[in-house]
Design a protein around this motif. Sequence first.
Motif: not given
Length: 208
Positions: A23-26, A46-50, A82-93
């Motif tokens: 679970i990732f809670s942001l 940005s923030v790095t989790v696990a 307007e658009t806001m986004t949250v990216a879930f890491g990179g390819a394959g993460d």
Amino acid sequence: MKRLITTALIVTLSAGAAQSATIFSLDIGGTDDLESGFTALPVDGSVTVAGIEFTQSVGSNGFRSNDPSTLTKDFAQANSGETMTVAFGGAGDLAAGLWQVEIWSYDYNFPADSFNTGIVDDGTSTTLVTGVTPNPTSTLVASTDRLPAVSFEFTSDGTSAYSVFLVDEPGGGTRTRLNAVRLTFVPEPGSLAMLSAGALCMLRRRRN
């Protein structure tokens, strides 16, 4: 040999339990107004989790309100269109499989001024989920409520990168807030049970 199989069964069960508990809670905003159990994700930061980097992008900066709830007190915001986004890491993460997305958001003039949300494959720009109906009893109408405004599921292929998006729909003259996002891995029904049954079958056969 029996001890080895028993150990393998325990490892299998532990691995399945660990995966189902991903679970990732942001909480969008600063660490001074952080909801318990959540990780602070700065506005336009940005923030790095696990080992996974989560990045929040927004058309205009959020601002702090006098809201008593730490979950909704600081946030990113979008003006009309307007658009806001949250990216879930990179390819394959993100591991392959089903994931649940929960979004805490608030709009002063819902439903006259609402928002559209969903998830997109960053590599192909393909929208996988969109047009999710907000929960009218959520933070859309009661900013101190802990219920997410939107909840939906999508399937990760284990190789792509994904972003959740929230678009402020024109109308009503107000802004849409993005307060928090939670990402939860959903194990396939019966998958862990099948693994456990297989390991138990091996143990019984060995005994016979």
